[in-house]
Design a protein around this motif. Structure first.
Motif, PDB file in Angstrom:
ATOM      1  N   ARG A 175      -6.916  -4.719 -25.618  1.00 38.44           N
ATOM      2  CA  ARG A 175      -6.109  -4.261 -26.762  1.00 38.44           C
ATOM      3  C   ARG A 175      -4.832  -3.571 -26.289  1.00 38.44           C
ATOM      4  NH1 ARG A 175      -7.726  -3.574 -32.008  1.00 38.44           N
ATOM      5  NH2 ARG A 175      -9.688  -4.555 -32.585  1.00 38.44           N
ATOM      6  N   LYS A 176      -4.947  -2.776 -25.228  1.00 38.50           N
ATOM      7  CA  LYS A 176      -3.751  -2.122 -24.686  1.00 38.50           C
ATOM      8  C   LYS A 176      -2.754  -3.171 -24.193  1.00 38.50           C
ATOM      9  CE  LYS A 176      -6.093   2.141 -23.106  1.00 38.50           C
ATOM     10  NZ  LYS A 176      -5.341   3.123 -23.914  1.00 38.50           N
ATOM     11  N   ALA A 177      -3.267  -4.205 -23.502  1.00 36.17           N
ATOM     12  CA  ALA A 177      -2.398  -5.273 -23.000  1.00 36.17           C
ATOM     13  C   ALA A 177      -1.754  -6.035 -24.151  1.00 36.17           C
ATOM     14  CB  ALA A 177      -3.210  -6.232 -22.127  1.00 36.17           C
ATOM     15  N   ALA A 178      -2.519  -6.204 -25.231  1.00 37.84           N
ATOM     16  CA  ALA A 178      -2.025  -6.969 -26.376  1.00 37.84           C
ATOM     17  C   ALA A 178      -0.857  -6.294 -27.094  1.00 37.84           C
ATOM     18  CB  ALA A 178      -3.160  -7.211 -27.375  1.00 37.84           C
ATOM     19  N   LEU A 237       0.837  -1.205   0.000  1.00 34.62           N
ATOM     20  CA  LEU A 237       0.000   0.000   0.000  1.00 34.62           C
ATOM     21  C   LEU A 237       0.869   1.250   0.000  1.00 34.62           C
ATOM     22  CD1 LEU A 237      -2.759   1.346   0.149  1.00 34.62           C
ATOM     23  CD2 LEU A 237      -2.690   1.108   2.634  1.00 34.62           C
ATOM     24  N   LYS A 238       1.898   1.239   0.832  1.00 35.92           N
ATOM     25  CA  LYS A 238       2.812   2.388   0.892  1.00 35.92           C
ATOM     26  C   LYS A 238       3.505   2.594  -0.458  1.00 35.92           C
ATOM     27  CE  LYS A 238       6.673   4.225   3.658  1.00 35.92           C
ATOM     28  NZ  LYS A 238       7.614   4.483   2.559  1.00 35.92           N
ATOM     29  N   ALA A 239       4.008   1.470  -1.036  1.00 34.68           N
ATOM     30  CA  ALA A 239       4.701   1.566  -2.322  1.00 34.68           C
ATOM     31  C   ALA A 239       3.735   1.957  -3.444  1.00 34.68           C
ATOM     32  CB  ALA A 239       5.367   0.233  -2.646  1.00 34.68           C
ATOM     33  N   ALA A 240       2.512   1.412  -3.364  1.00 40.48           N
ATOM     34  CA  ALA A 240       1.512   1.706  -4.389  1.00 40.48           C
ATOM     35  C   ALA A 240       1.115   3.173  -4.352  1.00 40.48           C
ATOM     36  CB  ALA A 240       0.287   0.815  -4.194  1.00 40.48           C
ATOM     37  N   ASP A 241       0.980   3.703  -3.138  1.00 33.79           N
ATOM     38  CA  ASP A 241       0.654   5.124  -2.990  1.00 33.79           C
ATOM     39  C   ASP A 241       1.760   6.007  -3.563  1.00 33.79           C
ATOM     40  OD1 ASP A 241      -1.868   4.984  -1.862  1.00 33.79           O
ATOM     41  OD2 ASP A 241      -1.106   4.815   0.186  1.00 33.79           O
ATOM     42  N   GLU A 242       2.975   5.468  -3.576  1.00 27.91           N
ATOM     43  CA  GLU A 242       4.116   6.195  -4.144  1.00 27.91           C
ATOM     44  C   GLU A 242       4.182   6.037  -5.658  1.00 27.91           C
ATOM     45  OE1 GLU A 242       7.418   4.563  -2.046  1.00 27.91           O
ATOM     46  OE2 GLU A 242       6.961   5.599  -0.164  1.00 27.91           O
ATOM     47  N   GLY A 243       3.235   5.254  -6.215  1.00 28.01           N
ATOM     48  CA  GLY A 243       3.158   5.104  -7.663  1.00 28.01           C
ATOM     49  C   GLY A 243       3.933   3.937  -8.238  1.00 28.01           C
ATOM     50  N   LYS A 244       4.413   3.049  -7.374  1.00 24.76           N
ATOM     51  CA  LYS A 244       5.170   1.902  -7.877  1.00 24.76           C
ATOM     52  C   LYS A 244       4.215   0.893  -8.501  1.00 24.76           C
ATOM     53  CE  LYS A 244       9.006   2.541  -4.683  1.00 24.76           C
ATOM     54  NZ  LYS A 244       9.771   2.025  -3.521  1.00 24.76           N
ATOM     55  N   VAL A 245       4.373   0.698  -9.794  1.00 28.75           N
ATOM     56  CA  VAL A 245       3.396  -0.056 -10.578  1.00 28.75           C
ATOM     57  C   VAL A 245       3.268  -1.521 -10.148  1.00 28.75           C
ATOM     58  CG1 VAL A 245       5.010  -0.642 -12.449  1.00 28.75           C
ATOM     59  CG2 VAL A 245       2.574  -0.505 -12.924  1.00 28.75           C
ATOM     60  N   GLU A 246       4.391  -2.182  -9.847  1.00 26.22           N
ATOM     61  CA  GLU A 246       4.321  -3.584  -9.433  1.00 26.22           C
ATOM     62  C   GLU A 246       3.566  -3.716  -8.109  1.00 26.22           C
ATOM     63  OE1 GLU A 246       5.067  -6.389 -10.927  1.00 26.22           O
ATOM     64  OE2 GLU A 246       5.712  -5.337 -12.726  1.00 26.22           O
ATOM     65  N   ALA A 255      -2.517  -0.145 -14.624  1.00 29.41           N
ATOM     66  CA  ALA A 255      -2.830  -0.216 -16.055  1.00 29.41           C
ATOM     67  C   ALA A 255      -2.555   1.110 -16.748  1.00 29.41           C
ATOM     68  CB  ALA A 255      -4.291  -0.622 -16.242  1.00 29.41           C
ATOM     69  N   GLU A 256      -2.896   2.198 -16.065  1.00 29.72           N
ATOM     70  CA  GLU A 256      -2.682   3.527 -16.648  1.00 29.72           C
ATOM     71  C   GLU A 256      -1.204   3.872 -16.762  1.00 29.72           C
ATOM     72  OE1 GLU A 256      -5.128   5.940 -14.146  1.00 29.72           O
ATOM     73  OE2 GLU A 256      -6.942   5.579 -15.350  1.00 29.72           O
ATOM     74  N   GLN A 257      -0.363   3.117 -16.037  1.00 30.79           N
ATOM     75  CA  GLN A 257       1.089   3.302 -16.164  1.00 30.79           C
ATOM     76  C   GLN A 257       1.676   2.354 -17.220  1.00 30.79           C
ATOM     77  OE1 GLN A 257       3.662   4.324 -12.808  1.00 30.79           O
ATOM     78  NE2 GLN A 257       1.979   3.727 -11.459  1.00 30.79           N
ATOM     79  N   GLY A 258       0.787   1.602 -17.888  1.00 27.46           N
ATOM     80  CA  GLY A 258       1.239   0.766 -19.000  1.00 27.46           C
ATOM     81  C   GLY A 258       1.544  -0.675 -18.656  1.00 27.46           C
ATOM     82  N   ASN A 259       1.196  -1.124 -17.433  1.00 22.96           N
ATOM     83  CA  ASN A 259       1.466  -2.515 -17.066  1.00 22.96           C
ATOM     84  C   ASN A 259       0.482  -3.441 -17.779  1.00 22.96           C
ATOM     85  OD1 ASN A 259       0.915  -4.998 -15.190  1.00 22.96           O
ATOM     86  ND2 ASN A 259       2.930  -4.241 -14.616  1.00 22.96           N
TER      87      ASN A 259
END
Length: 365
Positions: A209-212, A137-146, A176-180
């Motif tokens: 389609r984005k994932a593809a 949660l802490k890392a995600a709030d910092e924007g870490k995509v994984e 997803a919005e970061q391209g993962n």
């Protein structure tokens, strides 16, 4: 382009020499980084044994990230420098987890849930998943995509947190919005199922389609959606395009499907030679349906020169073929000499031996 590649390689080599010197001087962070360079082949030739050696040096100095990496080598990536060893994995995960390494905490939760390297203990599993969720949660709030991706999975499965599909969708969306690509695929699935979001097939396909764009597996999945007309209007031309993209990247299922479309003339001109070529690529990778169809083509001489021995070889290689394949073998044997049958068996055995040898080489590297 070649000049850019050369310059990038030179930069990687310079970085490698710099990190190597620091690692040999005992710097744990550098040792961990050097291990990663050996693992990914950055600035140096890929060498999993060297990767493990440098991860271990850093881990023994208490570097949490290296401790997790070493555990992961034993648990997730075994065959690459070390044999699978759940107890060793758990030991290193535990050391890293004690230092707050979220990935290690999650991995411990997984091991407790499955009872691997330790007694199965759901209470312990939930506790470690909870700790991991806090870290993610802490890392995600910092924007870490994984971290956003894993946190979405924890909310989806209710691991360490109360199950919440809306929260899962929200975190998948951020990643997803970061391209993962994986997050894009999972978000698409939630739109398709109407879980945590309103049911919306158009949005589902848009995210697929984005994932593809980055995932051959998703390209194959899109091909299936268009082929069968699932959540989109049936479109053989679109299906063939997506199957071809995935097939050219080595996806066995897509290779088989593309071969089938060539054979039936769906979305393209019927072409039995092309069908046989794509069946062959999929069959070489162990796709059972492709092996059966390729065998039938050799038996009948469609798209290939008639060859009972090759046909028999492919029938023999089909695993779990059931009565249908057994009948094909029995009927074909009636048309073959004893010598041809023996040769077909020899070729099948040789194919299996080569496949196993190749598999062993890939696992060691």
């Amino acid at each position: 382009m070649a000049q850019v590649k050369r310059e990038n390689r030179q930069k990687e080599e310079i970085e490698y020499q710099k990190i190597r010197a620091a690692a040999e001087g005992g710097d744990a962070t550098a040792q961990k980084s050097l291990g990663a360079m050996y693992y990914y082949g950055e600035g140096v030739e890929e060498d999993y044994k060297q990767a493990v050696e440098w991860f271990r040096k850093a881990a023994e100095q208490g570097n949490a990230s290296a401790q997790y990496n070493l555990g992961a080598m034993y648990y997730f990536y075994y065959g690459k420098g070390v044999e699978k060893d759940n107890k060793q994995a758990a030991e290193w995960f535990r050391k890293a987890a004690a230092q707050g390494e979220a990935a290690a905490q999650y991995s411990l939760g997984l091991m407790y849930e499955k009872g691997e390297g330790m007694e199965k203990d759901y209470k312990q599993a939930v506790e470690w998943y909870r700790k991991a969720a806090e870290g993610y949660l802490k890392a995600a709030d910092e924007g870490k995509v994984e971290a956003q991706l894993v946190l979405g999975g924890l909310y989806f499965g209710g691991k360490g947190v109360e199950q919440d599909y809306k929260q899962a969708a929200q975190w998948y969306r951020k990643a997803a919005e970061q391209g993962n690509a994986k997050a894009q695929e999972l978000l698409g699935g939630m739109y398709q199922a109407g879980m945590g979001v309103e049911l919306d097939y158009k949005q589902a396909v848009e995210w697929y389609r984005k994932a593809a764009e980055k995932s051959a597996q998703m390209q194959e999945s899109l091909g299936c959606l268009y082929y069968f007309g699932l959540i989109v209007e049936q479109d053989y031309i679109q299906a063939a395009e997506w199957f071809r993209k995935a097939a050219e990247q080595g996806e066995a299922g897509a290779q088989y499907s593309l071969g089938l479309m060539y054979y039936k003339g769906e979305g393209m001109e019927k072409d039995v030679k092309q069908a046989a070529e794509w069946y062959s690529k999929a069959a070489e990778q162990g796709k059972a349906k492709a092996q059966v169809n390729l065998g039938m083509m050799y038996e009948s001489g469609q798209g290939v020169i008639e060859d009972y021995i090759e046909a028999y070889k492919w029938y023999l290689l089909v695993e779990k073929g059931g009565e249908e394949v057994q009948k094909l073998k029995d009927e074909l044997r009636k048309k073959m000499t004893e010598g041809q049958i023996a040769e077909g068996e020899r070729r099948a055995k040789e194919f299996v031996e080569k496949r196993e040898k190749k598999k062993g080489v890939e696992e060691r590297h």
